[in-house]
Design a protein around this motif. Structure first.
Motif, PDB file in Angstrom:
ATOM      1  N   PRO A  36      62.154  39.599  45.130  1.00  0.00           N
ATOM      2  CA  PRO A  36      61.742  40.794  44.389  1.00  0.00           C
ATOM      3  C   PRO A  36      62.373  42.048  44.999  1.00  0.00           C
ATOM      4  O   PRO A  36      62.470  42.176  46.218  1.00  0.00           O
ATOM      5  N   ALA A  37      62.787  42.973  44.099  1.00  0.00           N
ATOM      6  CA  ALA A  37      63.294  44.271  44.557  1.00  0.00           C
ATOM      7  C   ALA A  37      62.276  45.372  44.276  1.00  0.00           C
ATOM      8  O   ALA A  37      62.496  46.526  44.646  1.00  0.00           O
ATOM      9  N   ILE A  38      61.211  45.015  43.574  1.00  0.00           N
ATOM     10  CA  ILE A  38      60.056  45.913  43.384  1.00  0.00           C
ATOM     11  C   ILE A  38      58.807  45.087  43.697  1.00  0.00           C
ATOM     12  O   ILE A  38      58.838  43.848  43.577  1.00  0.00           O
ATOM     13  N   PRO A  39      57.720  45.726  44.140  1.00  0.00           N
ATOM     14  CA  PRO A  39      56.491  44.944  44.348  1.00  0.00           C
ATOM     15  C   PRO A  39      56.017  44.358  43.019  1.00  0.00           C
ATOM     16  O   PRO A  39      55.981  45.051  42.011  1.00  0.00           O
ATOM     17  N   ARG A  40      55.679  43.048  43.055  1.00  0.00           N
ATOM     18  CA  ARG A  40      55.260  42.372  41.813  1.00  0.00           C
ATOM     19  C   ARG A  40      53.803  42.681  41.489  1.00  0.00           C
ATOM     20  O   ARG A  40      53.415  42.811  40.329  1.00  0.00           O
ATOM     21  N   THR A  41      52.991  42.749  42.549  1.00  0.00           N
ATOM     22  CA  THR A  41      51.577  43.123  42.443  1.00  0.00           C
ATOM     23  C   THR A  41      51.259  43.919  43.705  1.00  0.00           C
ATOM     24  O   THR A  41      52.104  44.037  44.609  1.00  0.00           O
ATOM     25  N   ASP A  42      50.027  44.410  43.809  1.00  0.00           N
ATOM     26  CA  ASP A  42      49.652  45.140  45.026  1.00  0.00           C
ATOM     27  C   ASP A  42      49.586  44.224  46.249  1.00  0.00           C
ATOM     28  O   ASP A  42      49.586  44.719  47.384  1.00  0.00           O
ATOM     29  N   ASP A  43      49.554  42.908  46.043  1.00  0.00           N
ATOM     30  CA  ASP A  43      49.626  41.983  47.181  1.00  0.00           C
ATOM     31  C   ASP A  43      50.948  42.125  47.930  1.00  0.00           C
ATOM     32  O   ASP A  43      51.039  41.786  49.110  1.00  0.00           O
ATOM     33  N   ILE A  74      54.778  47.845  29.931  1.00  0.00           N
ATOM     34  CA  ILE A  74      55.558  47.780  28.691  1.00  0.00           C
ATOM     35  C   ILE A  74      56.542  46.629  28.803  1.00  0.00           C
ATOM     36  O   ILE A  74      56.778  46.109  29.896  1.00  0.00           O
ATOM     37  N   GLY A  75      57.117  46.219  27.684  1.00  0.00           N
ATOM     38  CA  GLY A  75      58.123  45.163  27.707  1.00  0.00           C
ATOM     39  C   GLY A  75      59.428  45.677  28.293  1.00  0.00           C
ATOM     40  O   GLY A  75      59.826  46.812  28.051  1.00  0.00           O
ATOM     41  N   ARG A  76      60.077  44.822  29.072  1.00  0.00           N
ATOM     42  CA  ARG A  76      61.336  45.198  29.746  1.00  0.00           C
ATOM     43  C   ARG A  76      62.479  44.313  29.275  1.00  0.00           C
ATOM     44  O   ARG A  76      62.282  43.172  28.867  1.00  0.00           O
ATOM     45  N   LEU A  77      63.704  44.861  29.433  1.00  0.00           N
ATOM     46  CA  LEU A  77      64.917  44.081  29.166  1.00  0.00           C
ATOM     47  C   LEU A  77      65.364  43.303  30.390  1.00  0.00           C
ATOM     48  O   LEU A  77      66.044  42.288  30.262  1.00  0.00           O
ATOM     49  N   THR A  78      65.041  43.825  31.576  1.00  0.00           N
ATOM     50  CA  THR A  78      65.581  43.250  32.807  1.00  0.00           C
ATOM     51  C   THR A  78      64.454  42.854  33.762  1.00  0.00           C
ATOM     52  O   THR A  78      63.342  43.375  33.691  1.00  0.00           O
ATOM     53  N   ASN A  79      64.792  41.932  34.654  1.00  0.00           N
ATOM     54  CA  ASN A  79      63.835  41.340  35.597  1.00  0.00           C
ATOM     55  C   ASN A  79      64.263  41.703  37.016  1.00  0.00           C
ATOM     56  O   ASN A  79      65.308  41.246  37.484  1.00  0.00           O
ATOM     57  N   ASN A  83      71.390  48.595  19.803  1.00  0.00           N
ATOM     58  CA  ASN A  83      69.954  48.761  20.031  1.00  0.00           C
ATOM     59  C   ASN A  83      69.404  47.419  20.511  1.00  0.00           C
ATOM     60  O   ASN A  83      69.518  46.412  19.800  1.00  0.00           O
ATOM     61  N   LEU A  84      68.852  47.389  21.701  1.00  0.00           N
ATOM     62  CA  LEU A  84      68.346  46.131  22.272  1.00  0.00           C
ATOM     63  C   LEU A  84      66.815  46.064  22.254  1.00  0.00           C
ATOM     64  O   LEU A  84      66.221  45.222  22.924  1.00  0.00           O
ATOM     65  N   ASP A  85      66.184  46.952  21.496  1.00  0.00           N
ATOM     66  CA  ASP A  85      64.715  47.031  21.535  1.00  0.00           C
ATOM     67  C   ASP A  85      64.029  45.703  21.217  1.00  0.00           C
ATOM     68  O   ASP A  85      62.945  45.426  21.728  1.00  0.00           O
ATOM     69  N   GLN A  86      64.650  44.892  20.373  1.00  0.00           N
ATOM     70  CA  GLN A  86      64.063  43.583  20.034  1.00  0.00           C
ATOM     71  C   GLN A  86      63.843  42.709  21.267  1.00  0.00           C
ATOM     72  O   GLN A  86      63.041  41.790  21.232  1.00  0.00           O
ATOM     73  N   PHE A  87      64.606  43.003  22.326  1.00  0.00           N
ATOM     74  CA  PHE A  87      64.572  42.136  23.508  1.00  0.00           C
ATOM     75  C   PHE A  87      63.739  42.714  24.649  1.00  0.00           C
ATOM     76  O   PHE A  87      63.790  42.212  25.775  1.00  0.00           O
ATOM     77  N   ARG A  88      62.981  43.745  24.363  1.00  0.00           N
ATOM     78  CA  ARG A  88      62.109  44.317  25.405  1.00  0.00           C
ATOM     79  C   ARG A  88      60.846  43.467  25.506  1.00  0.00           C
ATOM     80  O   ARG A  88      59.769  43.863  25.062  1.00  0.00           O
ATOM     81  N   THR A  89      61.021  42.308  26.099  1.00  0.00           N
ATOM     82  CA  THR A  89      59.940  41.305  26.106  1.00  0.00           C
ATOM     83  C   THR A  89      59.529  40.868  27.506  1.00  0.00           C
ATOM     84  O   THR A  89      58.546  40.155  27.652  1.00  0.00           O
ATOM     85  N   LEU A  90      60.289  41.236  28.532  1.00  0.00           N
ATOM     86  CA  LEU A  90      59.984  40.750  29.883  1.00  0.00           C
ATOM     87  C   LEU A  90      58.835  41.559  30.480  1.00  0.00           C
ATOM     88  O   LEU A  90      58.653  42.730  30.167  1.00  0.00           O
ATOM     89  N   PRO A  91      58.028  40.925  31.362  1.00  0.00           N
ATOM     90  CA  PRO A  91      56.843  41.614  31.883  1.00  0.00           C
ATOM     91  C   PRO A  91      57.184  42.723  32.881  1.00  0.00           C
ATOM     92  O   PRO A  91      58.196  42.664  33.573  1.00  0.00           O
ATOM     93  N   SER A  92      56.316  43.715  32.926  1.00  0.00           N
ATOM     94  CA  SER A  92      56.400  44.762  33.946  1.00  0.00           C
ATOM     95  C   SER A  92      55.792  44.258  35.247  1.00  0.00           C
ATOM     96  O   SER A  92      54.997  43.313  35.256  1.00  0.00           O
TER      97      SER A  92
END
Ligand SMILES: [Fe+2]
Ligand SMILES: [Fe+2]
Length: 375
Positions: free
Chosen positions: A204-211, A159-164, A141-150
């Motif tokens: 980035p592989a996903i848009p970081r913001t709407d910019d 929500i908190g993420r495991l991966t960036n 269970n890695l839930d403790q590490f779901r801390t990275l920003p969406s």
């Protein structure tokens, strides 16, 4: 990044992050709840995880695979929220039409494929943990590490993420590795990049913001990055399962790794096909990122043309044996740590805590220590 993995040897007790096998019922019925909820059913501290009725090695291999699948699910979930299909099978997010359209340039079915790949990873994660639990073995269970920003772009859950997915360095050498007929990484061979600039810097592989949604070629560069990252991730799973399968014992554990592994290959083949459709362009917001025409030199031609998506037969086991169409690499020694280093080097865990790296390192070391009578 290698130093990050090697340098974390503090005294944190990893038992805090694995759950006792007695929670079999909850693990089996957790379903999609596993994505967001955290369990309070932690095992009491101890020096090693329980293996239950499995051998220590089989349990260690399955725990490393469970961790890898949790991480895969986390990253695919982020792609699905912005560029896939959000439904009851893969809930969360509301889609980003500009990013989704840029992905569709690679193939009109991209949203469906992203959805299906995400659902597959979720089932891998839940099944492996449930199997461990059903045999009285500790689960992961890695839930403790779901801390990275969406991502802050429209469509993503906050929500908190495991991966960036916003600072990736994407190794695209699988493109040439599967297309050349006289080399194999298990023989020490190295391979040219399809997109050399994607394997340098951070992208980035996903848009970081709407910019990030404008101008067109910028969001297309982000979608192209995702398109190659999909292949990079899934070729890793395609190699990881056969590599670890060589050291499992129990027939059911062998059946699990032999049955999940080929689904990673199905994903990889699909993404290998789609990446070839990524339009040639230079990112207008980052001139260091250039997507070349893959059908022109130094690629292209009979060996590299983009419609050649099936593995070219190559050397296998011995140069004296005939060429064979195979997954590569599949060497078993150090396969788990190799996978962890590969994921870390791509920037997937930028921002994670030393405790995260220590837990993943320990799980990989235990998996690589697993032995059976054959290997
Ligand atoms: Fe998977
Ligand atoms: Fe996968």
């Amino acid at each position: 990044m290698k130093d990050v993995l090697n340098g974390v040897k503090s005294s944190i007790n990893r038992r805090k992050f694995v759950k006792n096998g007695l929670t079999a019922a909850s693990a089996a019925t957790m379903g999609v709840g596993l994505l967001a909820s955290s369990s309070s059913a932690f095992a009491k501290n101890g020096p090693e995880e329980h293996s239950g009725s499995l051998t220590k090695g089989d349990a260690a291999i399955l725990r490393f695979l469970a961790a890898a699948e949790i991480l895969e699910t986390d990253l695919w979930q982020q792609y699905n929220e912005l560029g896939g299909i959000q439904d009851s099978e893969v809930p969360g997010g509301s889609g980003n039409s500009v990013y989704t359209a840029a992905l569709a340039v690679l193939d009109s079915d991209m949203a469906q494929y992203i959805h299906d790949n995400t659902e597959d990873e979720l089932t891998h994660e839940v099944f492996i943990n449930a199997f461990l639990a059903s045999n009285g073995a500790d689960t992961v269970n890695l839930d403790q590490f779901r801390t990275l920003p969406s991502s802050k772009a429209s469509g993503a859950q906050q929500i908190g993420r495991l991966t960036n997915l916003m600072q990736l360095t994407v190794d695209t050498s699988w493109w040439t590795r599967y297309r050349v007929g006289n080399k194999n990484p298990d023989f020490g061979d190295t391979f040219d990049q399809a997109v050399p600039t994607l394997n340098m810097g951070q992208h980035p592989a996903i848009p970081r913001t709407d910019d990030d949604l404008t101008p067109n070629d910028h969001i297309q560069a982000i979608a192209n990055t995702a398109g190659f990252h999909f292949g990079t991730i899934e070729q890793g799973g395609t190699s990881l399962y056969p590599s670890l399968a060589q050291r499992v014992n129990h027939p059911d554990v062998l059946r699990i790794v032999l049955s999940i592994g080929p689904t990673e290959a199905m994903h990889f083949q699909t993404w290998s096909d789609k990446a070839g459709n990524a339009p040639a362009l230079t990112d207008p917001k980052d001139s260091t990122l250039v997507f070349p025409d893959l059908n022109s030199p130094p690629l292209g031609g009979e060996e590299f043309q983009t419609n050649l998506i099936m593995p070219e037969p190559t050397i296998f086991l011995s140069r004296s044996l005939p060429a064979c169409s195979i997954v590569r690499p599949t060497a078993t020694k150090g396969a788990a740590m190799g996978a962890l280093k590969f994921l870390t080097a791509m920037g997937l865990f930028i921002g994670q805590s030393p405790a995260f790296f220590q837990l993943l390192t320990d799980l990989a070391e235990d998996a690589d220590a697993a032995k059976n009578g054959r290997a």
